[in-house]
Design a protein around this motif. Structure first.
Motif, PDB file in Angstrom:
ATOM      1  N   SER A  96       0.817  -1.213   0.000  1.00 19.34           N
ATOM      2  CA  SER A  96       0.000   0.000   0.000  1.00 19.34           C
ATOM      3  C   SER A  96       0.849   1.261   0.000  1.00 19.34           C
ATOM      4  O   SER A  96       0.355   2.346  -0.319  1.00 19.34           O
ATOM      5  N   GLY A  97       2.131   1.133   0.383  1.00 17.83           N
ATOM      6  CA  GLY A  97       2.992   2.303   0.453  1.00 17.83           C
ATOM      7  C   GLY A  97       2.729   3.166   1.678  1.00 17.83           C
ATOM      8  O   GLY A  97       3.017   4.370   1.665  1.00 17.83           O
ATOM      9  N   LYS A  98       2.177   2.556   2.747  1.00 15.05           N
ATOM     10  CA  LYS A  98       1.908   3.310   3.975  1.00 15.05           C
ATOM     11  C   LYS A  98       3.217   3.513   4.747  1.00 15.05           C
ATOM     12  O   LYS A  98       3.496   2.830   5.730  1.00 15.05           O
ATOM     13  N   VAL A  99       4.004   4.464   4.254  1.00 13.11           N
ATOM     14  CA  VAL A  99       5.309   4.703   4.852  1.00 13.11           C
ATOM     15  C   VAL A  99       5.156   5.380   6.210  1.00 13.11           C
ATOM     16  O   VAL A  99       4.102   5.936   6.542  1.00 13.11           O
ATOM     17  N   LYS A 100       6.216   5.336   6.991  1.00 16.29           N
ATOM     18  CA  LYS A 100       6.213   5.964   8.306  1.00 16.29           C
ATOM     19  C   LYS A 100       6.181   7.477   8.155  1.00 16.29           C
ATOM     20  O   LYS A 100       6.950   8.051   7.388  1.00 16.29           O
ATOM     21  N   ASP A 101       5.286   8.117   8.883  1.00 16.74           N
ATOM     22  CA  ASP A 101       5.213   9.579   8.889  1.00 16.74           C
ATOM     23  C   ASP A 101       5.927  10.143  10.104  1.00 16.74           C
ATOM     24  O   ASP A 101       5.896   9.554  11.195  1.00 16.74           O
ATOM     25  N   PHE A 102       6.571  11.274   9.911  1.00 20.30           N
ATOM     26  CA  PHE A 102       7.174  12.028  11.001  1.00 20.30           C
ATOM     27  C   PHE A 102       6.362  13.309  11.163  1.00 20.30           C
ATOM     28  O   PHE A 102       5.638  13.716  10.261  1.00 20.30           O
ATOM     29  N   ALA A 103       6.465  13.936  12.309  1.00 17.82           N
ATOM     30  CA  ALA A 103       5.726  15.174  12.551  1.00 17.82           C
ATOM     31  C   ALA A 103       6.608  16.175  13.273  1.00 17.82           C
ATOM     32  O   ALA A 103       7.455  15.802  14.092  1.00 17.82           O
ATOM     33  N   ILE A 104       6.412  17.435  12.955  1.00 15.73           N
ATOM     34  CA  ILE A 104       7.127  18.514  13.624  1.00 15.73           C
ATOM     35  C   ILE A 104       6.145  19.647  13.890  1.00 15.73           C
ATOM     36  O   ILE A 104       5.309  19.957  13.040  1.00 15.73           O
ATOM     37  N   THR A 105       6.222  20.209  15.089  1.00 16.90           N
ATOM     38  CA  THR A 105       5.346  21.308  15.458  1.00 16.90           C
ATOM     39  C   THR A 105       6.118  22.614  15.423  1.00 16.90           C
ATOM     40  O   THR A 105       7.114  22.773  16.137  1.00 16.90           O
ATOM     41  N   LEU A 106       5.671  23.534  14.584  1.00 15.83           N
ATOM     42  CA  LEU A 106       6.237  24.872  14.507  1.00 15.83           C
ATOM     43  C   LEU A 106       5.357  25.760  15.379  1.00 15.83           C
ATOM     44  O   LEU A 106       4.193  25.989  15.071  1.00 15.83           O
ATOM     45  N   VAL A 107       5.930  26.233  16.472  1.00 14.63           N
ATOM     46  CA  VAL A 107       5.154  26.852  17.550  1.00 14.63           C
ATOM     47  C   VAL A 107       4.868  28.327  17.259  1.00 14.63           C
ATOM     48  O   VAL A 107       5.763  29.072  16.838  1.00 14.63           O
ATOM     49  N   GLU A 108       3.628  28.740  17.530  1.00 20.51           N
ATOM     50  CA  GLU A 108       3.278  30.144  17.374  1.00 20.51           C
ATOM     51  C   GLU A 108       4.048  30.984  18.389  1.00 20.51           C
ATOM     52  O   GLU A 108       4.368  30.529  19.481  1.00 20.51           O
ATOM     53  N   GLY A 109       4.340  32.213  18.000  1.00 14.95           N
ATOM     54  CA  GLY A 109       5.058  33.109  18.890  1.00 14.95           C
ATOM     55  C   GLY A 109       6.564  32.960  18.833  1.00 14.95           C
ATOM     56  O   GLY A 109       7.279  33.704  19.502  1.00 14.95           O
ATOM     57  N   GLN A 110       7.053  32.019  18.026  1.00 16.16           N
ATOM     58  CA  GLN A 110       8.494  31.855  17.873  1.00 16.16           C
ATOM     59  C   GLN A 110       8.971  32.495  16.575  1.00 16.16           C
ATOM     60  O   GLN A 110       8.196  32.704  15.643  1.00 16.16           O
ATOM     61  N   THR A 111      10.262  32.786  16.537  1.00 13.62           N
ATOM     62  CA  THR A 111      10.856  33.399  15.340  1.00 13.62           C
ATOM     63  C   THR A 111      11.336  32.315  14.393  1.00 13.62           C
ATOM     64  O   THR A 111      11.463  31.140  14.762  1.00 13.62           O
ATOM     65  N   LEU A 112      11.684  32.724  13.179  1.00 13.12           N
ATOM     66  CA  LEU A 112      12.238  31.768  12.220  1.00 13.12           C
ATOM     67  C   LEU A 112      13.572  31.204  12.714  1.00 13.12           C
ATOM     68  O   LEU A 112      13.906  30.061  12.422  1.00 13.12           O
TER      69      LEU A 112
END
Length: 324
Positions: A96-112
């Motif tokens: 099926s190609g159900k590869v592993k997903d990763f996740a990252i949270t980019l937090v509000e109020g933070q700078t680049l």
């Protein structure tokens, strides 16, 4: 028993044996990654499973593939094997190609700059030091000013994805959210463009984390802009200090001429100072109906709002200078 019946019985036994084999859990106590490179076929996978101690070496695997040729159509990618996975469920996952997903949270109020530190070390994400500017250019923004233009959220990605793909999602999401806020903005706001609304929203985001206070914080800044008063907000001073900020703001810092020091400049700073979330954008677009001109922290995350300088000074004495 005739040879025909014996053969049929043997075949039936073999089918049941293979079905039992295919539904037997792999020898796995905790989740692990399995990476299939281009060209890896199902038979080679069987050998790899044996080598990793996940599967006992036997004739069952090859025969199961022979009798179920559709199971051989596995696809490359990084997958996750979990306890309870069987040969059958694993092959179905790989087909099926159900590869592993990763996740990252980019937090509000933070700078680049703060986001970059997280993105650089994110697992299985290909980093590019110039990615923020590349995303802007690819989407027709030649300003060279990326701060605040990426939406804070949790983003999923497959292994070895380029960070540009992820941040393009973030950029387009911010354009969508900003356009929506600008579309429903209150009449007669002293803001010339959606970009100015974005700048104001970033300041609101930095000033409070309390949802119920955001419209009031917005009202203070809008009222000050209307009256031609300086915004005098510490987060802009801190942003203008950059890496020099050590946790404290001195009187010298408040007097310093930087493009972001709203104790010195009139109006808004030239760019956002952080990534605002949806609530801050909407607060900037629809501030509370209030005549407050000042606020000061209670040091517990909330603020005292005042209409006059005398009221404000009393609040400052009480909560900042600890005077009765």
């Amino acid at each position: 028993m005739s040879l025909t019946l014996l053969g049929a019985a043997t075949a039936l036994w073999g089918m049941k044996e293979l079905e039992t084999f295919a539904n037997r859990p792999l020898m796995l106590e905790q989740a692990r990654e399995l990476e299939l490179n281009r060209g890896t076929n199902a038979r080679a996978l069987g050998k790899e499973l044996v080598e990793q101690g996940l599967l006992e070496g036997s004739w069952h695997y090859d025969w199961y593939l022979r009798l179920n040729p559709a199971m051989a159509g596995i696809r490359q990618g990084l997958y996750e094997i979990t306890p309870g996975d069987t040969v059958k469920s694993l092959l179905e996952k790989l087909i099926s190609g159900k590869v592993k997903d990763f996740a990252i949270t980019l937090v509000e109020g933070q700078t680049l700059r703060e986001w970059q530190a997280k993105l650089e070390t994110a697992p299985r994400l290909n980093w590019d030091a110039d990615v923020f500017h590349k995303v802007l250019k690819a989407n027709g923004d030649d300003s060279g000013l990326p701060e605040g233009k990426f939406f804070p959220d949790t983003y999923s990605y497959p292994a070895n994805q380029d960070v540009e793909t992820l941040l393009t999602q973030s950029y387009l999401k911010m354009q969508q959210e900003l356009a929506a806020a600008w579309q429903v903005r209150a009449p007669d706001l002293p803001l010339a463009s959606a970009y100015e609304l974005l700048i104001l929203a970033s300041i609101i985001e930095k000033e409070t984390g309390k949802a119920e206070e955001r419209p009031l914080i917005a009202a203070v800044f809008i009222n000050r802009l209307r009256k031609g008063m300086r915004l005098q907000t510490d987060p802009t001073v801190i942003y203008g200090m950059g890496t020099r900020f050590n946790g404290n703001i001195t009187r010298k810092d408040l007097r310093e001429d930087t493009p972001f020091n709203t104790y010195r400049i009139q109006g808004l700073p030239p760019t956002p100072i952080a990534a605002p979330g949806r609530e801050a954008l909407m607060a900037a677009a629809q501030p509370a109906q209030s005549d407050y001109l000042y606020f000061v922290s209670r040091n517990d995350g909330s603020h005292v709002f005042s209409r006059t300088l005398a009221e404000h000074n009393r609040a400052v004495n009480q909560f900042q200078r600890k005077q009765k």
